[in-house]
Design an enzyme around this catalytic site. Structure first.
Site, mmCIF file in Angstrom:
data_model
loop_
_atom_site.group_PDB
_atom_site.id
_atom_site.type_symbol
_atom_site.label_atom_id
_atom_site.label_comp_id
_atom_site.label_asym_id
_atom_site.label_seq_id
_atom_site.Cartn_x
_atom_site.Cartn_y
_atom_site.Cartn_z
ATOM 1 N N MET A 123 36.628 10.264 10.264
ATOM 2 C CA MET A 123 36.786 9.077 9.345
ATOM 3 C C MET A 123 36.414 7.873 10.361
ATOM 4 O O MET A 123 36.400 7.946 11.604
ATOM 5 C CB MET A 123 38.060 8.752 8.874
ATOM 6 C CG MET A 123 38.468 7.739 7.813
ATOM 7 S SD MET A 123 40.109 7.523 7.350
ATOM 8 C CE MET A 123 40.250 8.905 6.060
ATOM 9 N N CYS A 124 35.905 6.765 9.830
ATOM 10 C CA CYS A 124 35.512 5.779 10.553
ATOM 11 C C CYS A 124 35.490 4.575 9.710
ATOM 12 O O CYS A 124 35.475 4.560 8.406
ATOM 13 C CB CYS A 124 33.992 5.702 11.582
ATOM 14 S SG CYS A 124 34.265 6.727 12.715
ATOM 15 N N GLY A 125 35.613 3.327 9.913
ATOM 16 C CA GLY A 125 35.116 1.989 9.087
ATOM 17 C C GLY A 125 34.321 1.172 9.591
ATOM 18 O O GLY A 125 33.854 0.835 10.719
ATOM 19 N N ARG A 130 41.144 3.381 9.190
ATOM 20 C CA ARG A 130 39.986 4.357 9.452
ATOM 21 C C ARG A 130 39.624 4.532 10.616
ATOM 22 O O ARG A 130 38.887 5.439 10.985
ATOM 23 C CB ARG A 130 38.989 3.598 8.409
ATOM 24 C CG ARG A 130 39.335 3.653 6.898
ATOM 25 C CD ARG A 130 38.072 3.257 6.302
ATOM 26 N NE ARG A 130 37.051 4.538 6.224
ATOM 27 C CZ ARG A 130 36.964 5.364 5.375
ATOM 28 N NH1 ARG A 130 37.873 5.338 4.264
ATOM 29 N NH2 ARG A 130 35.960 6.363 5.468
#
Lengths: 228, 301
Positions: free
Chosen positions: B1-3, B32
């Protein structure tokens, strides 16, 4: 009318308040303001109450719903009404992917478009999308109905079991073991009822019906070629 | 996950507010990506024949005066410098290849963050809030920015492994997802071009891939079309360009993205949470970008 402002109270406060209502509550009308894309708004409800959420909401909006009617005035994130058991969930805007995933019952109405995987593994829910759906709608759908008033994307109804699918517009392509089927009177009745409940004025004659060819899910080695 | 987040201001009079509008977008993606964060800022361009060279060194007492003098000697012209925590942006005469080769050869331990007429990349380990405070991001000005909050999956949590990744020519890339063929692709790119990679990170390979295709003469749209063919894995990309930004999701579209547009701005984020504070968002057009479709704003190439 009870109001909860999510800029003042947490989503946990909102949900535990709604969960704590007694079965015979007279506080049946709730408004939620400033959702600001928050996840898990109005999840796990189990009472005959009406909840209106004013604005765009996040993931799993009204997930696991039972009995309640939840209306989202805006867009919703991933997994709206996932695993719904009964009641109604309405979205006035668009829904992100996996709308109504695995839901067993109730009615989900999306007035805008739904993104990919709408109704994935649906198990009895009725879903009406007034716009279009993205790719792999009703993937592995087992029961219930999906009505699409617009168009359907790629791999529509892929690996379908027994869900009923109705599309008014075009279907980009059908998934494995999904075929067009004759629209008989009993199907017209189901469709007309769902259109009426969702407030749609389209005539049932404008829709085509799709369903499972039933060659894939009772696996027999003789059917190994049925994957297209 | 990342933003991932991107903001493009349509009206020049809003440029003073870039940091104020953009910082909450980055902070909105804290859940995130709590490991590291970074942004690419696009401010006023430097004069023709000059470039902004942004460098980073972990030591707060690093001899940046020495670097400035060395750059002046190397370029034969005056150099000005902007300080931001452990980053320095030098306004220096020269071309991209000469300056990057000089920095690689002469500044051991220093990381080249970005090189371009407008772009400044700042990135560090820490939560988005810590990064915003550390770089004083609420006060930055400019026309547009892209940002990233990282939850590391493919490689280590380091400053060098943080996004954005520069792809040259005022371009940069931020990525939510994971690429499955990055090892193979890294070998192909290193064999067929002069591009060299600094990390084991999959996103650096995607950035290198775009740099390679652009150097071969493709425009950004064509390079992204080619990326759809050659990159295997999950991705939502935001690509900062000299005059705007672009967004692309893989054909399966597992990784989220939301776009919003008003008369004043265009914004992109992994989730609506990062857009909820933007002025006028309640009346903005808000929608989910389609899989495998390239979206561009500004005067993107």
């Amino acid at each position: 009318m009870e109001t909860i402002d999510l800029r003042k109270d947490s989503v946990r406060t909102l949900n535990s308040t709604l969960h704590g209502l007694p079965a015979d509550t007279n506080k049946t009308a709730w408004t939620v303001t400033n959702p600001d894309g928050t996840h898990n708004i109005a999840v796990g409800l189990d009472a005959e109450i009406d909840v209106t959420v004013k604005g765009h909401s996040g993931y799993y909006s009204a997930g696991m719903n039972q009995k309640a009617t939840v209306r989202f005035e805006g867009n919703v994130g991933v997994g709206v009404a996932e695993n719904m058991m009964s009641g109604e969930v309405w979205v006035t805007g668009d829904a992100s992917q996996s709308a109504g995933a695995t839901a067993h019952g109730g009615l989900l109405v999306i007035e805008g478009n739904a993104a990919a995987r709408c109704g994935i593994s649906m198990k009895g829910v009725d879903i009406v999308v007034k716009g279009s759906v993205g790719h792999m709608a009703a993937f592995m759908g087992q029961a219930g109905n999906l009505v699409v008033c617009g168009d359907a994307g790629e791999a529509f109804g892929d690996s379908l079991y027994e869900a009923g699918l109705f599309v008014r517009g075009s279907v980009q392509d059908l998934g494995a073991d999904c075929i067009e089927k004759e629209m008989r009177d009993e199907h017209k009745e189901i469709l007309a009822n769902l259109l009426e409940r969702a407030g749609c004025t389209h005539d049932v004659s404008e829709f085509r019906r799709y369903g499972s060819a039933r060659k894939l899910y009772n696996f027999k080695v003789d059917n190994a070629s049925a994957s297209a | 996950m990342c933003g991932i987040v991107g903001l493009y201001l349509k009206k020049p009079e809003l440029e003073d507010q870039l940091g104020q509008l953009f910082s909450p977008m980055l902070i909105g993606m804290s859940e995130r990506g709590p490991d590291s964060a970074g942004i690419a800022l696009y401010g006023d361009p430097v004069a023709d024949g000059r470039l902004k060279l942004t460098l980073q060194h972990p030591d707060m007492d690093y001899d940046w005066d020495g670097v400035k003098k060395a750059l002046e000697t190397q370029s034969g012209a005056a150099v000005s410098v902007d300080a931001c925590d452990n980053h320095r942006t030098f306004d220096v005469q020269g071309d991209e290849e000469t300056l990057s080769q000089w920095a690689e050869a002469n500044l051991p331990g220093v990381t080249i963050m970005s090189l371009g007429q407008r772009i400044v990349i700042l990135k560090e380990m820490g939560t988005p809030q810590e990064i915003v405070d550390r770089f004083d991001l609420t006060n930055v000005k400019g026309g547009h920015a892209v940002g990233h909050t990282r939850m590391a999956t493919e490689s280590a949590v380091t400053t060098a492994g943080s996004h954005p990744f520069s792809t040259g020519q005022d371009l940069c890339l931020v990525h939510n997802g994971s690429l499955s063929n990055h090892n193979r692709l890294r070998e192909v790119i290193e064999r067929r071009s002069s591009i060299r990679f600094q990390t084991e990170n999959d996103t650096e390979v995607a950035a290198g891939y775009l740099t390679w295709k652009l150097r071969e003469g493709m425009d950004l749209d064509s390079a992204l079309e080619a990326a759809l063919e050659d990159l295997d894995g999950f991705y939502t990309f935001a690509i900062g360009t000299a005059d705007g930004f672009a967004a692309l999701r893989d054909p399966i579209a597992c990784k989220p993205a939301v776009l919003a547009e008003t008369d004043d701005w265009v914004a992109m984020a992994s989730e609506f949470r990062s857009l909820a504070h933007l002025p006028g968002v309640e009346n903005a057009k808000v929608w989910e970008p389609e899989p495998a479709k390239i979206y561009t704003w500004g005067r993107a190439a």
